[in-house]
Design a protein around this motif. Structure first.
Motif, PDB file in Angstrom:
ATOM      1  N   HIS A  18      97.832  10.628  14.249  1.00  0.00           N
ATOM      2  CA  HIS A  18      99.266  10.669  13.967  1.00  0.00           C
ATOM      3  C   HIS A  18      99.688  11.955  13.268  1.00  0.00           C
ATOM      4  O   HIS A  18     100.821  12.397  13.393  1.00  0.00           O
ATOM      5  N   ARG A  72     100.729  15.385  12.632  1.00  0.00           N
ATOM      6  CA  ARG A  72     101.447  16.172  13.642  1.00  0.00           C
ATOM      7  C   ARG A  72     100.600  17.272  14.298  1.00  0.00           C
ATOM      8  O   ARG A  72     100.622  17.435  15.524  1.00  0.00           O
ATOM      9  N   LEU A  97     104.389   5.453  19.486  1.00  0.00           N
ATOM     10  CA  LEU A  97     105.597   6.112  18.964  1.00  0.00           C
ATOM     11  C   LEU A  97     106.821   5.742  19.805  1.00  0.00           C
ATOM     12  O   LEU A  97     107.895   5.463  19.256  1.00  0.00           O
ATOM     13  N   LEU A 138     107.823   2.264  19.042  1.00  0.00           N
ATOM     14  CA  LEU A 138     108.473   2.191  17.731  1.00  0.00           C
ATOM     15  C   LEU A 138     109.930   2.625  17.823  1.00  0.00           C
ATOM     16  O   LEU A 138     110.834   1.937  17.321  1.00  0.00           O
ATOM     17  N   VAL A 139     110.166   3.751  18.507  1.00  0.00           N
ATOM     18  CA  VAL A 139     111.543   4.248  18.662  1.00  0.00           C
ATOM     19  C   VAL A 139     112.384   3.218  19.418  1.00  0.00           C
ATOM     20  O   VAL A 139     113.499   2.876  19.002  1.00  0.00           O
ATOM     21  N   ILE A 187     113.126   0.197  17.093  1.00  0.00           N
ATOM     22  CA  ILE A 187     114.119   0.455  16.038  1.00  0.00           C
ATOM     23  C   ILE A 187     115.507   0.618  16.641  1.00  0.00           C
ATOM     24  O   ILE A 187     116.491   0.127  16.107  1.00  0.00           O
ATOM     25  N   LEU A 203     112.322   6.580  10.013  1.00  0.00           N
ATOM     26  CA  LEU A 203     111.162   6.374  10.899  1.00  0.00           C
ATOM     27  C   LEU A 203     111.488   6.801  12.321  1.00  0.00           C
ATOM     28  O   LEU A 203     110.708   7.458  12.984  1.00  0.00           O
ATOM     29  N   THR A 204     112.683   6.389  12.777  1.00  0.00           N
ATOM     30  CA  THR A 204     113.091   6.750  14.138  1.00  0.00           C
ATOM     31  C   THR A 204     113.172   8.255  14.287  1.00  0.00           C
ATOM     32  O   THR A 204     112.688   8.826  15.260  1.00  0.00           O
ATOM     33  N   GLU A 224     111.694  10.561  12.571  1.00  0.00           N
ATOM     34  CA  GLU A 224     110.382  11.194  12.525  1.00  0.00           C
ATOM     35  C   GLU A 224     109.638  10.992  13.855  1.00  0.00           C
ATOM     36  O   GLU A 224     109.087  11.939  14.416  1.00  0.00           O
ATOM     37  N   ALA A 225     109.686   9.750  14.336  1.00  0.00           N
ATOM     38  CA  ALA A 225     108.993   9.456  15.595  1.00  0.00           C
ATOM     39  C   ALA A 225     109.589  10.259  16.742  1.00  0.00           C
ATOM     40  O   ALA A 225     108.864  10.822  17.573  1.00  0.00           O
ATOM     41  N   GLU A 226     110.921  10.339  16.772  1.00  0.00           N
ATOM     42  CA  GLU A 226     111.585  11.098  17.840  1.00  0.00           C
ATOM     43  C   GLU A 226     111.241  12.579  17.748  1.00  0.00           C
ATOM     44  O   GLU A 226     111.044  13.253  18.755  1.00  0.00           O
ATOM     45  N   ASP A 227     111.173  13.058  16.510  1.00  0.00           N
ATOM     46  CA  ASP A 227     110.846  14.467  16.297  1.00  0.00           C
ATOM     47  C   ASP A 227     109.421  14.769  16.776  1.00  0.00           C
ATOM     48  O   ASP A 227     109.179  15.785  17.430  1.00  0.00           O
TER      49      ASP A 227
END
Lengths: 110, 261
Positions: A20, A22, A98, A101-102, A105, B5-6, B8-11
């Motif tokens: 995870h 980056r 990821l 998750l997006v 949310i 969180l969104t 960061e995840a999208e980034d």
């Protein structure tokens, strides 16, 4: 509310701490697309110092996610980094987690 | 919390996508092979020209109906003079032209292999360079063997048992381009490959006279099943492809640089 937190926690726990990070995710992405990639290329693409990149590569190699091949091309020393099956799988799982998750949310927000 | 969180995840996902694009863009070296193949193809076009002055007045050729049968009176009196016409007959592409394609295809595949080697060393992305050379050599060998079952004869002649429409060299280019699709890994090269295959199939299956209801230019027919447009049309397509791929690649790199990748 607590249900939502619980759901999100469930998704975040599926993220792999090792991958995870980056920079490591970036290394795996480049190696996945590039096949065999030179150390210098990774350094340039990720904007890292040699020492910093070495540290990340050591972690990934120890976890069996990348393969490092050192050699010479003429008189020039070169370090080639390539993917392993475990590395490809880890990257795929991480990106899927990821995305999930997006999507989750955004689903809560709408 | 969830918004952070969104974001960061999208980034992270966006960074992954940008890195993927950067590597693909760096691997995009397709334009040179396209330019080389197009040059080879277009330069061959004049060689298909059967010079009018070299043919005695007694020789007259005509097509028979919609079939691509060229009948020539006085055919046996055709001179075998001139470097371009040497070995030419109305029913084969001729020795000289065969050797042009053999030498050209070998040279182009070697230049492409060297191009991938130099570029991959300079960039730091290793790309396999031998498949194109091995494939070209193998196909040439197969064409040669198939065209000369009893004796040693150059390939691509009309007597060849395979691909005797004269489009064999173009099919070798088609396969060569498909070999190059793998290191490219781009949708554009796949789409381009499909288009080129369709064009080569089209021109070899439907020569100009039947397909366009056009009888070709006088003298521009060397094979009963082969018109000069058979090489001009694919050649033009390759030139346009080289220009498009080069422009697209340049544009992609510019956009990635703007985003800091």
């Amino acid at each position: 509310m607590s249900d939502t937190r619980h759901d999100v926690a469930e998704f975040t726990s599926s993220l792999n701490d090792l991958v995870h990070q980056r920079t490591r995710l970036g290394i795996l992405t480049i190696v996945q697309e590039g096949g065999k990639v030179d150390f210098g290329y990774l350094q340039d693409a990720l904007g890292l110092t040699g020492g910093n990149l070495s540290q990340h590569l050591t972690v990934l190699q120890a976890a069996g996610l990348v393969h490092i091949d050192k050699g010479y091309e003429g008189k020039r020393a070169r370090t080639w980094v390539s993917k392993t099956k475990a590395g490809s799988r880890a990257l795929r799982d991480e990106v899927s987690a990821l995305k999930a998750l997006v999507a989750h949310i955004e689903g809560i927000g709408s | 919390m969830t918004n952070l969180l969104t974001l960061e995840a999208e980034d992270v996902l966006s960074s992954v996508d940008a890195l993927r694009r950067r590597v693909r863009s760096d691997r995009n070296l397709h334009w040179l092979p396209l330019a080389l193949f197009s040059t080879l193809t277009l330069v061959s076009a004049p060689l298909y020209y059967r010079w009018q002055w070299s043919i005695p007045q007694a020789v007259s050729c005509y097509r028979s109906g919609g079939h691509y049968v060229v009948t020539c009176a006085g055919y046996d009196r055709l001179p075998a003079s001139g470097i371009l016409t040497q070995g030419f007959t109305l029913n084969s592409l001729g020795t000289w032209l065969s050797f042009y394609w053999i030498a050209g295809l070998i040279m182009v595949s070697l230049v492409i292999a060297q191009w991938y080697r130099t570029r991959s060393n300079r960039m730091g992305l290793r790309m396999h360079r031998w498949p194109i050379v091995v494939t070209t050599m193998s196909l040439l060998a197969i064409a040669w063997i198939k065209s000369s079952p009893g004796d040693i004869r150059p390939p691509f002649s009309a007597s060849s048992h395979v691909w005797d429409a004269g489009a064999t060299p173009l099919w070798i280019v088609v396969i060569g381009l498909w070999i190059l699709v793998w290191p490219e890994r781009s949708i554009t090269s796949v789409v381009f490959g499909v288009g080129f295959s369709a064009i080569v199939w089209g021109v070899s299956e439907y020569p100009a006279a039947g397909f366009l209801r056009w009888d070709g230019l006088g003298g521009w027919v060397t094979n009963s099943n082969f018109d000069v447009y058979t090489v001009v049309l694919p050649g033009i397509y390759l030139v346009l492809g080289a220009l498009f791929v080069s422009a697209r690649c340049h544009d992609q790199r510019r956009r990635l640089r703007q985003r800091g990748y």
